[in-house]
Design an enzyme around this catalytic site. Structure first.
Site, PDB file in Angstrom:
ATOM      1  N   LYS A  13       0.896  -1.184  -0.058  1.00  0.00           N
ATOM      2  CA  LYS A  13      -0.299   0.713  -0.555  1.00  0.00           C
ATOM      3  C   LYS A  13       1.057   1.480   0.300  1.00  0.00           C
ATOM      4  O   LYS A  13       0.316   2.506  -0.511  1.00  0.00           O
ATOM      5  CB  LYS A  13      -1.284   0.082   1.227  1.00  0.00           C
ATOM      6  N   ARG A  88      -6.109   2.561  11.994  1.00  0.00           N
ATOM      7  CA  ARG A  88      -6.054   1.664  12.474  1.00  0.00           C
ATOM      8  C   ARG A  88      -7.087   0.735  13.337  1.00  0.00           C
ATOM      9  O   ARG A  88      -6.980  -0.347  13.360  1.00  0.00           O
ATOM     10  CB  ARG A  88      -4.909   1.665  12.159  1.00  0.00           C
ATOM     11  N   ARG A 122      12.678  -7.249   2.357  1.00  0.00           N
ATOM     12  CA  ARG A 122      11.777  -6.180   2.236  1.00  0.00           C
ATOM     13  C   ARG A 122      13.368  -5.842   2.785  1.00  0.00           C
ATOM     14  O   ARG A 122      14.321  -5.466   3.876  1.00  0.00           O
ATOM     15  CB  ARG A 122      11.130  -5.245   3.017  1.00  0.00           C
ATOM     16  N   ARG A 153      13.952  -2.786   8.101  1.00  0.00           N
ATOM     17  CA  ARG A 153      12.914  -2.435   9.920  1.00  0.00           C
ATOM     18  C   ARG A 153      13.535  -3.134  10.776  1.00  0.00           C
ATOM     19  O   ARG A 153      12.752  -4.593  10.463  1.00  0.00           O
ATOM     20  CB  ARG A 153      12.005  -2.005   9.113  1.00  0.00           C
ATOM     21  N   ARG A 164       2.057  -8.942  13.393  1.00  0.00           N
ATOM     22  CA  ARG A 164       1.753  -7.273  13.227  1.00  0.00           C
ATOM     23  C   ARG A 164       0.057  -8.046  12.207  1.00  0.00           C
ATOM     24  O   ARG A 164      -0.695  -7.494  12.468  1.00  0.00           O
ATOM     25  CB  ARG A 164       3.244  -6.364  11.924  1.00  0.00           C
TER      26      ARG A 164
END
Ligand code: AMP
Length: 209
Positions: A13, A88, A122, A153, A164
């Site tokens: 996103k 959220r 990632r 990250r 998550r």
């Protein structure tokens, strides 16, 4: 146009929100990026937020709501914006209604197994913020665009990613039904090529305008 992009971690996103923001000339407001900037600058807010982010949980609603409210009140957001990663929670969605009214919510849908593969591979550029999947970098150790150093990250480690995803399902998934009920939800298949997904979103937005 006032838009919101929603989707689980790793749905792409952020990438799509950035592309659509450039195309339509409206700011891309990512709460995750804003928080990471605070963490990088070691501000009091950043130090507080980091504890929640590293554990894979959500930063408290009141902190996030104040941050977004201030950001959307700036002049560049006057003709519209894209919210990425906010709201959220139910409390955030209710707060948003008091200072902005969304025209459309784009829900990027990707199966769970793909999400874990994407996030754990990632790599992010420390200088320009571009993101890559390790499989595309081959042996390159620096950013193909700007030669900045690449990092993983803290919240992209596998255990944190699983947490998550479960927090997303519990707290954010219910918002999807809420926006569907308001008639502004659009599902986008997020597992194809990046360009195809951008075009699918643009096609939806052409109808919304
Ligand atoms: P993201 O880059 O959108 O995946 O966000 C990274 C992390 O920042 C999340 O896992 C949360 O810890 C925190 N975060 C970002 N946006 C929010 C939000 N709207 N509410 C609570 N926490 C958030």
């Amino acid at each position: 146009m006032k838009l919101m992009f929603v989707g689980p971690p790793g749905a792409g996103k952020g990438t799509q929100a950035a592309r659509i923001a450039t195309r339509y000339g409206i700011p891309h407001i990512s709460t995750g990026d804003m928080l990471r900037e605070e963490v990088k600058n070691e501000t009091p807010l950043g130090k507080e937020a980091k504890k929640y982010m590293d554990a894979g949980g959500y930063v408290p609603d009141e902190v996030i709501i104040a941050m977004v409210k201030e950001r959307v009140s700036r002049p560049d957001a006057g003709k519209g914006f894209i919210l990425d990663g906010f709201p959220r929670t139910d409390v955030q969605a209710q707060a948003l209604e008091e200072f902005a009214s969304l025209d459309a919510v784009l829900n990027i849908v990707v199966p769970d197994d793909k999400l874990i593969h994407r996030i754990c591979g990632r790599r992010v550029c420390r200088d320009c913020g571009a993101t890559y999947h390790e499989s595309m970098l081959e042996d390159q150790k620096t950013c193909p665009k700007c030669k900045g150093s690449l990092y993983i990250r803290d919240d992209d480690k596998e255990e944190t990613v699983k947490k998550r995803l479960s927090v997303y399902k519990e707290k954010t998934q219910p918002l999807i039904d809420y926006y569907a009920g308001k008639g502004i939800l659009h599902d986008i298949v997020g597992s194809g090529g990046i360009d195809d997904i951008t075009e699918a979103i643009a096609a939806v937005l052409d109808e919304v305008k």
